[in-house]
Design a protein around this motif. Structure first.
Motif, PDB file in Angstrom:
ATOM      1  N   UNK A 258       0.524  -1.112   0.014  1.00 26.64           N
ATOM      2  CA  UNK A 258      -0.016  -0.005  -0.327  1.00 26.64           C
ATOM      3  C   UNK A 258       0.889   1.141   0.230  1.00 26.64           C
ATOM      4  N   UNK A 259       0.145   2.441  -1.141  1.00 23.00           N
ATOM      5  CA  UNK A 259       0.644   3.669  -1.038  1.00 23.00           C
ATOM      6  C   UNK A 259       1.239   3.789   0.820  1.00 23.00           C
ATOM      7  N   UNK A 260       0.456   4.607   0.976  1.00 27.21           N
ATOM      8  CA  UNK A 260       0.268   4.716   2.254  1.00 27.21           C
ATOM      9  C   UNK A 260       1.945   4.327   3.125  1.00 27.21           C
ATOM     10  N   UNK A 261       0.986   2.863   3.402  1.00 24.90           N
ATOM     11  CA  UNK A 261       2.240   1.960   4.482  1.00 24.90           C
ATOM     12  C   UNK A 261       3.930   2.519   4.055  1.00 24.90           C
ATOM     13  N   UNK A 262       4.462   2.260   2.666  1.00 21.62           N
ATOM     14  CA  UNK A 262       5.391   2.987   1.703  1.00 21.62           C
ATOM     15  C   UNK A 262       5.871   3.923   1.764  1.00 21.62           C
ATOM     16  N   UNK A 263       5.497   4.974   1.590  1.00 25.73           N
ATOM     17  CA  UNK A 263       5.642   6.700   2.265  1.00 25.73           C
ATOM     18  C   UNK A 263       5.887   6.499   3.716  1.00 25.73           C
ATOM     19  N   UNK A 264       5.185   5.565   4.682  1.00 27.53           N
ATOM     20  CA  UNK A 264       5.430   6.394   6.164  1.00 27.53           C
ATOM     21  C   UNK A 264       7.207   4.694   6.423  1.00 27.53           C
ATOM     22  N   UNK A 265       7.764   4.342   5.863  1.00 28.58           N
ATOM     23  CA  UNK A 265       8.873   3.867   5.756  1.00 28.58           C
ATOM     24  C   UNK A 265       9.624   4.122   5.738  1.00 28.58           C
TER      25      UNK A 265
END
Length: 191
Positions: free
Chosen positions: A163-170
């Motif tokens: 998911x894009x939100x997970x990738x960005x938060x990492x």
């Protein structure tokens, strides 16, 4: 004495993050599971660094600068943890898009304060330490950008599905962790 007392703030941050990961799972069961995992991994990483004998061997900052940096980071991370919970709880009951955006961005302000503390720290150390910090940041940015780009290619080829939100938060935690490892390796070269 100096090394062990200098590692104490790292341990405090690790314990704070560990408590935040557990509290997130218990208090906000609808929160994405990856959020708790991210916080937990951050706690483990910081805990490992605090237990390392070389945790403070990388920098020779003046004691007053270390105290200020430690205070500012602990306050920033504490505020981040509190505002993250507030944000997640409020997002469950708010529907208006503009208000949801404001609530979602609540945890960003304390991270800006932590970044400010980092900049003040780097400006306050000697030239050798600044060089070590600069090289570590450059290496960390290059490695994380390379990993993010590689994952992007795999995502485009439908080999992975993150998911894009997970990738960005990492990105930020990975950058911080990679920076810490790079700093320890680079510092050994100069000692």
């Amino acid at each position: 004495m100096v090394a062990s007392s200098a590692r104490f703030p790292l341990r405090a941050v690790a314990v704070l993050l560990l408590a935040a990961a557990v509290a997130l799972r218990l208090l906000v069961p609808t929160a994405p599971e990856w959020a708790s995992v991210l916080i937990l991994l951050s706690a483990v990483g910081i805990g490992v660094v605090s237990l390392s004998r070389r945790a403070t061997a990388c920098d020779d900052a003046p004691p007053a600068l270390r105290r200020r940096y430690t205070r500012d980071v602990l306050i920033g991370m504490g505020a981040y943890t509190v505002l993250l919970f507030v944000s997640l709880l409020l997002l469950r009951s708010v529907e208006a898009p503009a208000l949801r955006a404001l609530i979602a961005l609540l945890p960003v302000a304390p991270i800006a304060l932590v970044l400010r503390a980092m900049v003040h720290f780097v400006r306050g150390v000697d030239e050798l330490q600044q060089r070590i910090e600069f090289e570590a940041v450059c290496i960390a940015a290059a490695l994380v950008a390379f990993a993010y780009m590689t994952a992007g290619f795999l995502q485009a080829a439908r080999v992975i599905d993150v998911p894009a939100s997970a990738a960005m938060l990492w990105v930020f935690p990975l950058l911080c962790g990679t920076y810490g490892i790079a700093k320890a390796v680079i510092a050994r070269r100069y000692r």
